[in-house]
Write an enzyme that holds these catalytic residues in place. Structure first.
Site, PDB file in Angstrom:
ATOM      1  N   GLY A   1       0.823  -1.201   0.000  1.00 23.28           N
ATOM      2  CA  GLY A   1       0.000   0.000   0.000  1.00 23.28           C
ATOM      3  C   GLY A   1       0.855   1.247   0.000  1.00 23.28           C
ATOM      4  O   GLY A   1       1.670   1.442   0.901  1.00 23.28           O
TER       5      GLY A   1
ATOM      6  N   HIS B   1       9.982  37.077   5.455  1.00 15.88           N
ATOM      7  CA  HIS B   1      11.182  36.551   4.801  1.00 15.88           C
ATOM      8  C   HIS B   1      12.304  36.422   5.831  1.00 15.88           C
ATOM      9  O   HIS B   1      12.494  37.328   6.644  1.00 15.88           O
ATOM     10  CB  HIS B   1      11.617  37.498   3.680  1.00 15.88           C
ATOM     11  CG  HIS B   1      12.925  37.115   3.039  1.00 15.88           C
ATOM     12  ND1 HIS B   1      13.020  36.118   2.086  1.00 15.88           N
ATOM     13  CD2 HIS B   1      14.184  37.572   3.239  1.00 15.88           C
ATOM     14  CE1 HIS B   1      14.286  35.998   1.712  1.00 15.88           C
ATOM     15  NE2 HIS B   1      15.015  36.865   2.403  1.00 15.88           N
TER      16      HIS B   1
ATOM     17  N   GLY C   1      -5.252   0.573   4.003  1.00 15.69           N
ATOM     18  CA  GLY C   1      -6.350   1.408   4.464  1.00 15.69           C
ATOM     19  C   GLY C   1      -7.048   0.834   5.678  1.00 15.69           C
ATOM     20  O   GLY C   1      -6.624  -0.177   6.244  1.00 15.69           O
TER      21      GLY C   1
END
Length: 462
Positions: free
Chosen positions: A179, A439, A266
């Site tokens: 998976g 920044h 899953g």
């Protein structure tokens, strides 16, 4: 069975995981008298067997990688190996602290907490510990368990589920992971960081196949660079024990061998034998069917979380539980836009997204009405400092809103909050472009991508 309690609760919740306890906390906050029933531990899969422990393992793996690679930053550190008992102690301490806090929250909101295995006994009651707990409304939130395939027996020895992998007392020398979705790639990433030789088997064409194809390809490139192997596009056929491990055979006859096989295909709903069908609750393949307000076909019963066929994410469970509590308390509620829910896969590098993939947007709006832009993190100063590679991809309706944000790179999960606002508030590229991003941060990469999409790129090429 006698009703031992004279109280008829406003809300009886079966299941104390993310969806169940969120509904309990919000319901109690709004003045509802709430009973919460849980057979295992409050917090459910996310806290004890899912989100929290796996991310702790991944962070431990990140520390290991940083120690190995420290010299590239001018730091002389030595890596002496993984103390798996120490890793588990760190993981378990994180869980214990959150568990204690959650117990305190439930107690402080005066939720009646009942520990025991409950069963729906009527449209307005749950039987547990020999008593019948009555409510004006019942919420089903019994969650999910790891799935397997026909003929593939998960034994906890050499063939493991994610539950077994979380408590494994060693780092396997080699592992096959069946998976390539979220669970599979996260364990592949952590085990590779711990030193294991890892191979992922994914039957579909790409890793993390629910993500935008560009994100999948970027992750595949990064995994190749890390030495994580994968086989795509061929489905599993069989597994058998060898003298010292497991042999996996695919549908095309190709074989793989390793010490352990992790089955990560899953999770399936926990609903069998709990009285749902007997009380007339509509179901499909074990899932409880609900409308956009989480109502079942039975007027007094709702359902949330992994039990219903929506996104299997803890934060979705939280939102669904809150929606039910607010609806029952008489507040105006709005259905959840599942496309607007952020998704993060916490492997190295991380994959984060919100909104529509480029392919889905073209399907909805038409190929000629969709614009896509990629901003490479090579142009982002903080990403260069961190030595991470990746991209931010924006999907826009031509001359309209951004309908998809897809990001690959270290720490991209921390950037998905702004991406969620961009999608859910239907922002235009020019509107995001005029916001000033700090920044140097990775967050400014989102701003730079929108500057480019608005036609005024700064640290990127036209």
């Amino acid at each position: 069975m006698a009703n031992d309690a004279s109280t008829v609760f406003d809300l009886v919740i079966l299941g104390g995981g993310s969806g169940g306890y969120a509904a309990a906390l919000r319901g109690a906050q709004l003045g509802l008298d709430v009973a919460l029933i849980e057979k295992n531990k409050l917090g459910g899969t996310c806290l004890h067997n899912g989100c929290i422990p796996t991310k702790a393992l991944l962070h431990a793996g990140e520390i290991a990688d940083q120690a190995r690679e420290s010299e590239q930053f001018g730091v002389k550190a030595t890596f002496e190996g993984i103390d798996i008992a120490g890793v588990h102690k760190y993981k378990d301490d994180v869980i214990a602290g959150l568990y204690k806090g959650l117990q305190g929250l439930v107690a402080s909101r005066k939720v009646t907490y009942i520990e025991g295995e409950g069963r729906l006994s009527s449209p307005t009651s749950v039987d547990v510990n020999g008593q019948r707990v009555q409510g004006r409304h019942v919420l089903l939130a019994t969650g999910s368990v790891p799935k397997s395939l026909p003929g593939l027996e998960i034994d906890g020895n050499r063939i493991l589920s994610s539950d077994h992998a979380l408590v494994l007392d060693r780092v396997p020398e080699s592992a096959i992971i069946l998976g390539g979705g979220v669970i599979g790639v996260e364990f592949a990433s952590a085990w590779k960081s711990f030193g294991a030789d890892v191979t992922i088997i994914e039957g579909l064409k790409h890793l993390v196949p629910v993500e935008d194809e560009n994100s999948s390809k970027l992750l595949e490139r990064a995994f190749r660079k890390r030495g994580i192997k994968f086989n795509l596009g061929t489905f599993f056929q069989s597994a058998e024990y060898t003298d010292n491990g497991v042999k996996v055979t695919l549908a095309d006859g190709k074989t793989f061998e390793a010490e352990v096989l992790l089955v990560a295909i899953g999770r399936g709903p926990v609903s069998q034998g709990l009285g749902y069908e007997e009380q007339g609750v509509a179901m499909d393949r074990g899932y409880v069917l609900v409308d956009e307000y989480m109502r079942t076909n039975v007027e007094t019963i709702s359902a949330v979380g992994d039990l219903v066929p929506t996104l299997q994410l803890a934060h979705v469970g939280f939102a669904e539980g809150i929606l039910v509590a607010e609806r029952l308390a008489g507040l105006k509620t709005v259905p959840i836009d599942y496309d607007g829910v952020p998704k993060v896969t916490y492997c190295h590098p991380e994959v984060a997204s919100v909104g529509l993939s480029e392919a889905k947007a073209k399907e909805i709006y038409g190929a000629d009405k969709v614009v896509a832009l990629k901003y490479n993190l090579a142009g982002n100063g903080k990403s260069k400092i961190l030595k991470t590679a990746g991209e931010i991809k924006l999907v826009q309706v031509k001359d309209g809103a951004v309908v998809g944000v897809h990001m690959v790179g270290d720490r991209m999960g921390e950037q998905v909050g702004e991406a969620q606002l961009i999608y859910n508030w239907e922002a235009l590229p020019a509107e995001v472009a005029q916001l000033i991003h700090a920044h140097p941060t990775q967050n400014e990469a989102l701003g730079e991508a929108h500057l480019a999409l608005a036609g005024k790129p700064l640290h990127s090429h036209d």
